[in-house]
Design an enzyme around this catalytic site. Structure first.
Site, PDB file in Angstrom:
ATOM      1  N   GLU A  51     -14.580   5.548 -16.280  1.00  0.00           N
ATOM      2  CA  GLU A  51     -13.846   5.277 -15.042  1.00  0.00           C
ATOM      3  C   GLU A  51     -12.646   6.014 -14.391  1.00  0.00           C
ATOM      4  OE1 GLU A  51     -13.792   3.373 -17.642  1.00  0.00           O
ATOM      5  OE2 GLU A  51     -11.917   2.103 -17.988  1.00  0.00           O
ATOM      6  N   GLU A  70      17.233  -2.023  -8.698  1.00  0.00           N
ATOM      7  CA  GLU A  70      16.416  -1.165  -9.794  1.00  0.00           C
ATOM      8  C   GLU A  70      16.218   0.060  -9.500  1.00  0.00           C
ATOM      9  OE1 GLU A  70      13.227  -3.862 -11.578  1.00  0.00           O
ATOM     10  OE2 GLU A  70      14.616  -3.799 -13.317  1.00  0.00           O
ATOM     11  N   HIS A 102     -13.008   6.013 -21.321  1.00  0.00           N
ATOM     12  CA  HIS A 102     -13.105   5.193 -20.304  1.00  0.00           C
ATOM     13  C   HIS A 102     -13.361   6.362 -19.165  1.00  0.00           C
ATOM     14  CE1 HIS A 102     -10.937   1.608 -21.383  1.00  0.00           C
ATOM     15  NE2 HIS A 102     -10.444   2.099 -22.277  1.00  0.00           N
ATOM     16  N   ASP A 115      -1.410   3.732  -9.667  1.00  0.00           N
ATOM     17  CA  ASP A 115      -0.980   4.572  -8.650  1.00  0.00           C
ATOM     18  C   ASP A 115      -1.485   6.053  -8.841  1.00  0.00           C
ATOM     19  OD1 ASP A 115      -0.572   3.049  -6.377  1.00  0.00           O
ATOM     20  OD2 ASP A 115       1.323   2.776  -6.869  1.00  0.00           O
ATOM     21  N   GLY A 164       1.260   3.106  -2.683  1.00  0.00           N
ATOM     22  CA  GLY A 164       0.511   4.000  -3.521  1.00  0.00           C
ATOM     23  C   GLY A 164      -0.685   4.865  -2.649  1.00  0.00           C
ATOM     24  N   CYS A 209     -15.411   1.281 -23.876  1.00  0.00           N
ATOM     25  CA  CYS A 209     -14.442   1.129 -24.589  1.00  0.00           C
ATOM     26  C   CYS A 209     -14.764  -0.354 -25.674  1.00  0.00           C
ATOM     27  CB  CYS A 209     -13.021   1.305 -24.158  1.00  0.00           C
ATOM     28  SG  CYS A 209     -12.023   1.787 -25.382  1.00  0.00           S
ATOM     29  N   GLY A 234       0.640  -1.199   0.029  1.00  0.00           N
ATOM     30  CA  GLY A 234      -0.017  -0.006  -0.152  1.00  0.00           C
ATOM     31  C   GLY A 234       0.821   1.118   0.008  1.00  0.00           C
ATOM     32  N   ARG A 264      -7.406   2.003 -30.317  1.00  0.00           N
ATOM     33  CA  ARG A 264      -6.746   2.088 -31.619  1.00  0.00           C
ATOM     34  C   ARG A 264      -8.176   2.225 -32.642  1.00  0.00           C
ATOM     35  NH1 ARG A 264      -2.530  -0.776 -30.260  1.00  0.00           N
ATOM     36  NH2 ARG A 264      -0.849   0.525 -30.023  1.00  0.00           N
TER      37      ARG A 264
HETATM   38  N1  GLN Z   1      -9.166  -3.001 -28.577  1.00  0.00           N
HETATM   39  C1  GLN Z   1     -10.109  -1.883 -28.713  1.00  0.00           C
HETATM   40  C2  GLN Z   1      -9.103  -0.887 -29.374  1.00  0.00           C
HETATM   41  O1  GLN Z   1      -8.206  -0.667 -29.343  1.00  0.00           O
HETATM   42  C3  GLN Z   1     -10.580  -1.341 -27.301  1.00  0.00           C
HETATM   43  C4  GLN Z   1      -9.636  -0.827 -26.369  1.00  0.00           C
HETATM   44  C5  GLN Z   1     -10.208  -0.571 -24.828  1.00  0.00           C
HETATM   45  O2  GLN Z   1     -11.148  -1.224 -24.828  1.00  0.00           O
HETATM   46  N2  GLN Z   1      -9.331   0.319 -24.089  1.00  0.00           N
HETATM   47  O3  GLN Z   1     -10.114   0.060 -29.824  1.00  0.00           O
END
Ligand code: GLN
Length: 546
Positions: free
Chosen positions: A522, A154, A520, A75, A22, A390, A20, A475
């Site tokens: 989240e 490291e 995303h 983190d 982070g 996504c 922990g 992508r």
């Molecule tokens: N594999 C998909 C893309 O590259 C979705 C990527 C993701 O869910 N972050 O577009």
């Protein structure tokens, strides 16, 4: 030298990883913020990867994305969630990034014929990056988490930099060791010896910790504090008890029981400017009070993994669910559902009915994809609240194209480059890079992009704003050639990137909650500010609780 009398707190781990560090950094930063200071936090990863984008989440945990598009360690997500403020790319560095910078400078004749050396050139580079963070953030405090544990090869250079910085800026540098005190089952007694060894290891690097955060399954007694004090050369008050607790968000409150914030301020000759703890304390109270359970299923591929757990790979998703649930006075129960098991036995899909809401999170590649598509078909037809993140949005588009629009074998070109209906595909500039299969690191659509919302949509109702920004990491994109066909069959394109006309949010009518996002969400959920789309999901899920 930093411009604003910034103080630096280096946080180093002892004994073992995963205890922990982070959360300690995030919590300490939160405490300092609540005392009225400007705090920010830096994560140093001693890997040679230039960023975390090329690290497998099952080995390293989630790849978190900052507003300015840095792919970094999870983190950074914790820092953002605790501090309730954005952390930008300067606050993340790896050994790879540092070395690359120095080597590039050498190639550009930036060292005027000097022999370029690890000390001072690498350490100077690390130091200047830290000072840059202090200046850009106008920070009173920069907390620096050094990855790995004391005694490892490291991270030595980063410790060396910290040592040098203390020499150059006396009184402005503090060292905090986060150590672990095991309680072997047969002995039933808390052991301090590993911590003593960790301190010795740091001493070899020229560093004496000022404060020791003593992690253990139980609280530390006075005897242990005195023992650590004597053997590790810190006063007993500077040994902070950090027992295991149910929620990470309780950590700042717990640290304050041992006066961590005041101890730190005193060491820098400072006094609290404010006392803003009530917001955080109320959050902790809310978390503890929530009793009514909301069950959310996350459908992904099953990972058999080593050091990291599934929870590490999806930490921001999990936290976002929790934030929304607590806000609605619910206790979240999160379940992992294996997409491949649905492919093998479609009867298992009926289990989805046991959940109040379903999420298909981000992902890459073909494994488990058909199982996820079956899941989406099921939740669409059975009106189970759904949020697709996504890949979860892209697969919802595929499911709808195949099963509602009759575009059989519709797919993403990521999985089937020869599909007759490439409803998800790449933009031309991405295609070439993927074909070359070279220099792919950092080439996804990354970081914050603007999204304009359709005012007749659920998304607009939730965001309550026409223009939003959200973070990306992918992508492939929705293929606009199919927009009309899908729209005619009832799919709503509720969010569009205005600059490039890219689909960012899809949703369905006549469903309690069915939303997919190309971004995303989240990454932007905070415990004090839950994300609107997660709130929407959990709110719809709440209606299913009997
Ligand atoms: N594999 C998909 C893309 O590259 C979705 C990527 C993701 O869910 N972050 O577009």
């Amino acid at each position: 030298m930093p411009k604003n009398n910034t103080n630096f707190i280096f946080v180093i781990g002892g004994v073992m990883s995963g205890i922990g560090k982070g959360i300690t950094v995030a919590s300490t930063a939160r405490i300092l913020k609540d005392y009225g200071f400007k705090a920010t936090a830096v994560k140093i990863d001693p890997y040679l990867n230039v960023d975390a984008g090329t690290m497998n989440p099952t080995e390293h945990g989630e790849v978190f994305v900052t507003e300015d598009g840095m792919e970094c360690d999870q983190d950074i997500g914790n820092y953002e969630r605790f501090l309730d403020q954005n952390i930008l790319k300067d606050n993340y560095m790896t050994s790879g990034a540092v070395y690359r910078e120095v080597i590039n400078r050498e190639r550009d004749l930036g060292y005027n014929g000097k022999c370029v050396q690890i000390i001072p050139h690498i350490t100077d580079e690390i130091e200047s990056r830290l000072i840059n963070v202090a200046n850009k953030n106008k920070a009173d405090f920069v907390l620096v988490e050094i990855g790995g544990t004391a005694g490892e090869y490291e991270n030595l250079l980063f410790l060396e930099t910290a040592r040098i910085m203390k020499l150059k800026m006396p009184g402005r540098i503090l060292f905090m060791l986060v150590s672990y005190l095991p309680i072997p089952e047969k002995l039933g007694e808390m052991k301090t010896k590993p911590t003593q060894h960790a301190v010795r290891a740091l001493n070899y690097a020229g560093i004496q910790p000022d404060i020791i955060i003593a992690r253990s399954s139980r609280s530390l007694d006075q005897i242990r504090k005195k023992k650590i004090s004597l053997f590790c050369n810190v006063v007993p008050e500077d040994v902070i008890s950090a027992p295991d607790i149910d929620s990470i968000y309780e950590v700042p409150v717990n640290f304050e029981k041992d006066n961590l914030g005041k101890i730190i301020l005193k060491k820098f000759g400072l006094k609290p400017k404010k006392n803003n703890f009530s917001e955080w304390q109320n959050l902790v109270k809310k978390i503890k009070a929530a009793k009514k359970i909301v069950k959310i299923g996350i459908v992904g591929k099953y990972f058999g993994i080593g050091d990291f757990t599934l929870a590490d790979s999806y930490i921001s998703v999990i936290e976002a669910i929790k934030h929304a649930a607590w806000h609605l006075n619910l206790k979240p129960e999160i379940h992992w559902l294996d997409a491949q098991s649905f492919e093998e036995n479609s009867k298992k899909l009926n289990e989805l009915k046991n959940y109040h809401g379903i999420i298909v999170p981000g992902g890459f590649g073909s494994r488990g994809v058909e199982g996820k598509i079956l899941t989406i078909e099921y939740v669409r037809k059975h009106k189970i609240p759904y949020l697709g993140l996504c890949y979860g949005m892209q697969l919802a588009v595929i499911e709808f194209s195949r099963n509602v629009c009759g575009l059989h074998k519709a797919h993403t070109t990521e999985v089937n480059p020869k599909t007759p209906y490439p409803v998800i595909s790449t933009l031309p500039e991405q295609t070439q890079r993927i074909l070359n299969h070279k220099d792919l690191g950092g080439t996804m659509r990354l970081g914050a992009y603007v999204c304009e919302l359709n005012i007749n949509s659920k998304a607009f109702e939730l965001y309550k704003s026409k223009l939003i920004t959200e973070r990306h990491r992918h992508r492939y994109e929705f293929n606009n050639e199919y927009r009309d066909i899908l729209e005619k069959k009832g799919m709503i394109f509720s969010g569009i990137n205005p600059d490039r006309n890219l689909v960012e949010i899809i949703e369905l009518k006549n469903h309690p909650y069915f939303i997919g996002t190309q971004f995303h969400p989240e990454f932007k959920s905070r415990p004090l500010h839950p994300h609107p789309l997660f709130l929407g999901l959990v709110c719809a899920a709440k209606n299913r609780i009997i």
